[in-house]
Design a protein around this motif. Structure first.
Motif, PDB file in Angstrom:
ATOM      1  N   ALA A 142      89.019  77.460 -19.208  1.00  0.00           N
ATOM      2  CA  ALA A 142      90.097  77.184 -20.157  1.00  0.00           C
ATOM      3  C   ALA A 142      91.200  76.404 -19.466  1.00  0.00           C
ATOM      4  CB  ALA A 142      90.661  78.502 -20.672  1.00  0.00           C
ATOM      5  N   ILE A 143      91.840  75.478 -20.190  1.00  0.00           N
ATOM      6  CA  ILE A 143      93.013  74.784 -19.652  1.00  0.00           C
ATOM      7  C   ILE A 143      94.215  75.707 -19.865  1.00  0.00           C
ATOM      8  CG2 ILE A 143      94.452  72.712 -19.769  1.00  0.00           C
ATOM      9  CD1 ILE A 143      92.061  71.291 -21.126  1.00  0.00           C
ATOM     10  N   PRO A 144      94.855  76.151 -18.784  1.00  0.00           N
ATOM     11  CA  PRO A 144      95.910  77.164 -18.932  1.00  0.00           C
ATOM     12  C   PRO A 144      97.286  76.554 -19.178  1.00  0.00           C
ATOM     13  CG  PRO A 144      95.398  76.850 -16.616  1.00  0.00           C
ATOM     14  CD  PRO A 144      94.557  75.857 -17.381  1.00  0.00           C
ATOM     15  N   LYS A 145      97.408  75.780 -20.256  1.00  0.00           N
ATOM     16  CA  LYS A 145      98.687  75.119 -20.564  1.00  0.00           C
ATOM     17  C   LYS A 145      99.014  75.331 -22.029  1.00  0.00           C
ATOM     18  CE  LYS A 145      98.248  71.208 -17.375  1.00  0.00           C
ATOM     19  NZ  LYS A 145      97.851  69.798 -17.313  1.00  0.00           N
ATOM     20  N   ARG A 146     100.316  75.327 -22.357  1.00  0.00           N
ATOM     21  CA  ARG A 146     100.709  75.570 -23.747  1.00  0.00           C
ATOM     22  C   ARG A 146     100.206  74.484 -24.697  1.00  0.00           C
ATOM     23  NH1 ARG A 146     104.969  72.983 -25.777  1.00  0.00           N
ATOM     24  NH2 ARG A 146     105.403  74.614 -27.277  1.00  0.00           N
ATOM     25  N   GLU A 147     100.147  73.237 -24.251  1.00  0.00           N
ATOM     26  CA  GLU A 147      99.660  72.159 -25.118  1.00  0.00           C
ATOM     27  C   GLU A 147      98.168  72.320 -25.403  1.00  0.00           C
ATOM     28  OE1 GLU A 147     101.308  71.690 -22.280  1.00  0.00           O
ATOM     29  OE2 GLU A 147     103.255  70.968 -23.002  1.00  0.00           O
ATOM     30  N   SER A 148      97.505  73.172 -24.643  1.00  0.00           N
ATOM     31  CA  SER A 148      96.066  73.390 -24.810  1.00  0.00           C
ATOM     32  C   SER A 148      95.765  74.771 -25.379  1.00  0.00           C
ATOM     33  CB  SER A 148      95.362  73.205 -23.467  1.00  0.00           C
ATOM     34  OG  SER A 148      95.558  71.893 -23.004  1.00  0.00           O
ATOM     35  N   ARG A 149      96.775  75.399 -25.987  1.00  0.00           N
ATOM     36  CA  ARG A 149      96.537  76.688 -26.653  1.00  0.00           C
ATOM     37  C   ARG A 149      97.003  76.630 -28.100  1.00  0.00           C
ATOM     38  NH1 ARG A 149      99.392  79.136 -22.411  1.00  0.00           N
ATOM     39  NH2 ARG A 149      98.048  79.651 -20.634  1.00  0.00           N
ATOM     40  N   ALA A 150      96.100  77.019 -29.013  1.00  0.00           N
ATOM     41  CA  ALA A 150      96.435  77.128 -30.438  1.00  0.00           C
ATOM     42  C   ALA A 150      96.205  78.560 -30.875  1.00  0.00           C
ATOM     43  CB  ALA A 150      95.566  76.178 -31.262  1.00  0.00           C
ATOM     44  N   ILE A 151      96.900  78.966 -31.948  1.00  0.00           N
ATOM     45  CA  ILE A 151      96.670  80.304 -32.489  1.00  0.00           C
ATOM     46  C   ILE A 151      96.742  80.246 -34.010  1.00  0.00           C
ATOM     47  CG2 ILE A 151      99.116  80.992 -32.249  1.00  0.00           C
ATOM     48  CD1 ILE A 151      97.962  83.858 -31.528  1.00  0.00           C
ATOM     49  N   ALA A 152      95.812  80.963 -34.653  1.00  0.00           N
ATOM     50  CA  ALA A 152      95.810  81.050 -36.120  1.00  0.00           C
ATOM     51  C   ALA A 152      95.144  82.345 -36.518  1.00  0.00           C
ATOM     52  CB  ALA A 152      95.064  79.872 -36.737  1.00  0.00           C
ATOM     53  N   GLY A 153      95.363  82.735 -37.767  1.00  0.00           N
ATOM     54  CA  GLY A 153      94.675  83.913 -38.275  1.00  0.00           C
ATOM     55  C   GLY A 153      94.747  83.968 -39.776  1.00  0.00           C
TER      56      GLY A 153
END
Lengths: 371, 371
Positions: free
Chosen positions: A250-261
């Motif tokens: 995983a790329i451990p950066k905020r620009e590379s993290r999304a969240i949904a539900g």
């Protein structure tokens, strides 16, 4: 290896498109039977029952089946708009899954079955002959809950054959759902396989946690909802993200993290996203909202400097159906964000608080992430 | 995010051992309730029903539940021998899974639920705080069937963090089971995690195919059974093994390949193993057999030079329960092998054609492989 007499296999390959993983119809009773004209027949054997009804999300209200002399109850409905629908039988008041349908809706509280009505052109959620990613069932230890919990991670096609790192999308399901619901009902893997093959989405990991925090399901309009969201957030930030980033590329950066539900998961996503804007740059809500009380109590970091928030967030996306029982609250939240000058994208669809809409919102947002 | 009123959470953490992934008891109706003395209470809400019975494999015959004034039917049974048991309710003649139990038996034809009766010391099939492997859901294209089919692959703890190659165990489930049954009912991953942690088994991959070949389920004593076994064998050798060896770090040698299965899967394993003795050195049958007719017609390669066979096979293992409805046929097969001077290991247990026995045979044989 049980001896099974009189297996009806005559219609075995009807409506089984090649290249599509399909369960065979080996049982004496075939249900559901999806016909070429998009009508669908449901069959249920119950010689002793007084009443058998069908409940499904493509038609309002229970539909009465009729019984033949052998005790087989049957109904044909439609033509039905192509989609994947949950359904169950109601036998003398008891809701039951279809015993002859292997496709079950994973849920803690009810047992429903799933029927897919195929479209002329394969739908984005239909398994096609494209490279497939994998769905991996893991266990991680939750430090905040002090318990081993399940987690499913989608890895895209080619993951096992390269050393690339990928952006990560955290995707949470709703109340009474399990970590399997986005897989078995949401078809998140199939949708992303198809979008990647069509060059409409970038390859990414999808992490599907078990959203139930053991602490009940408070009314999302109450302040107690925030307490539950916080417990989930502690597990997500303290245990799930570290597990994923230690065990997957995983790329451990905020620009590379999304969240949904979806539903409760949407509330959890908004809360976790806003709480950790240093960790997430892409935040979505499917058929959910935060109440004004919760938002104003907890998220001055978001609204006190809207320009800074807008600069940091690559996407804030909110979708809801205009027949959703939470529609009014969701729109109120959209308006609150607007009033606070927080940029957002909205999608208002027809339909209600359904997994048909959840899949649609997933499909839309997967095409926006990490671009 | 549905509003759920009056959620009973008082007993939420009762009987939830820490360190064990357990679903919370959030529902107003809690079922099953496993008590400390190993009795177990089943509850089912059905105000309109005339009769509710429980069918389970720890007690013979249907057990009548009694109804209270609220329409809640209940029964307490036991103490029960520690194990994982399938059960279902029979409501006015209709078999239904427990709506309040998320643990479902994956099957094409029936919907049962699962209850685990814990032992004093955690059983080998109970999730413990040891390093965990992962279960990966894949799709492969079957060249012989011309269809995309599902497959589950267990990778052992540490697989993602090294470059080691592993031996591979092909594990097939029974008639009407799916590729998920060895995972959700058989707990193959948990058992191997625990055996590896105890140094009783070597780390390996486990490949769980979908054993249904779309061609019906012939009586295993008939020659037609061999036709079905051949179709499965073509898929296994032509598509599954190549897929696994291309996509996972598998050692591609006969000494590093084992095959076993339960019930129909046992017949498929014996047939595929004997057909491909150049590919498999470890062959097991759990609660299954080949008929003398099939064996003598197809496997002169095995019995014509027993010394050569015995030299090539690292293990031929056959287990069956003495109450199994196939017991006599299984023993006949064991005797036939003996008569042909083929070395074998046998395990005769109590009990019948059950997943309790299947798990036991799996546990025994995992400790023998690749040593």
């Amino acid at each position: 290896m049980k001896k099974i007499i009189n297996i009806i296999i005559a219609s075995l390959f009807l409506f089984v498109p090649l290249l599509i993983a399909q369960r065979p119809r080996m049982q004496a009773i075939e249900s559901p039977q999806v016909h070429a004209d998009r009508t669908v027949t449901f069959n249920f054997k119950a010689p002793q029952a007084n009443q058998v009804e069908l409940s499904t999300q493509f038609i309002k209200g229970p539909q009465a089946l009729t019984k033949d002399s052998t005790g087989l109850w049957t109904i044909t409905l439609g033509p039905v708009e192509p989609d994947i629908y949950p359904y169950n039988f109601i036998v003398d008041g008891i809701s039951v899954a279809d015993p002859n349908n292997v496709n079950i809706f994973p849920n803690e509280r009810f047992k429903s079955s799933l029927v897919e009505i195929p479209a002329d052109k394969p739908a984005i959620y239909s398994l096609q002959n494209v490279p497939h990613g994998q769905m991996t069932y893991c266990y991680y230890f939750s430090k905040s809950m002090q318990v081993t919990r399940p987690l499913i991670v989608y890895t895209p096609p080619g993951y096992n054959k390269n050393n690339q790192k990928y952006p990560v999308f955290y995707l949470i399901s709703g109340t009474t759902d399990t970590e399997e619901t986005w897989f078995k009902v949401g078809r998140a893997n199939v949708i992303l396989d198809n979008l990647i093959a069509q060059n409409k989405a970038v390859p990414m990991l999808i992490v599907m946690p078990y959203g139930n925090t053991f602490t009940g399901t408070p009314d999302p309009s109450s302040l107690q909802a925030a307490d539950m969201y916080k417990i989930f957030n502690d597990d997500l930030v303290g245990s799930i993200i570290p597990y994923v980033e230690e065990n997957f590329r995983a790329i451990p950066k905020r620009e590379s993290r999304a969240i949904a539900g979806f539903s409760r998961g949407g509330g959890q996503s908004l809360f976790a996203g806003f709480t950790n804007i240093d960790k997430f740059a892409w935040i979505c809500s499917y058929s959910a909202y935060l109440s004004p009380e919760v938002f104003e109590k907890y998220f001055s970091n978001i609204y006190s400097d809207p320009q800074a928030t807008n600069n940091r967030l690559k996407l804030l996306w909110l979708g809801v159906g205009n027949e959703d029982f939470l529609y009014k609250q969701a729109i109120t939240f959209n308006e609150l964000l607007k009033e606070k000058h927080i940029e957002q994208q909205n999608l208002i669809t027809s339909g209600g608080h359904t997994w048909m809409n959840a899949r649609l919102y997933l499909t839309e947002t997967l095409q926006l992430f990490f671009k």
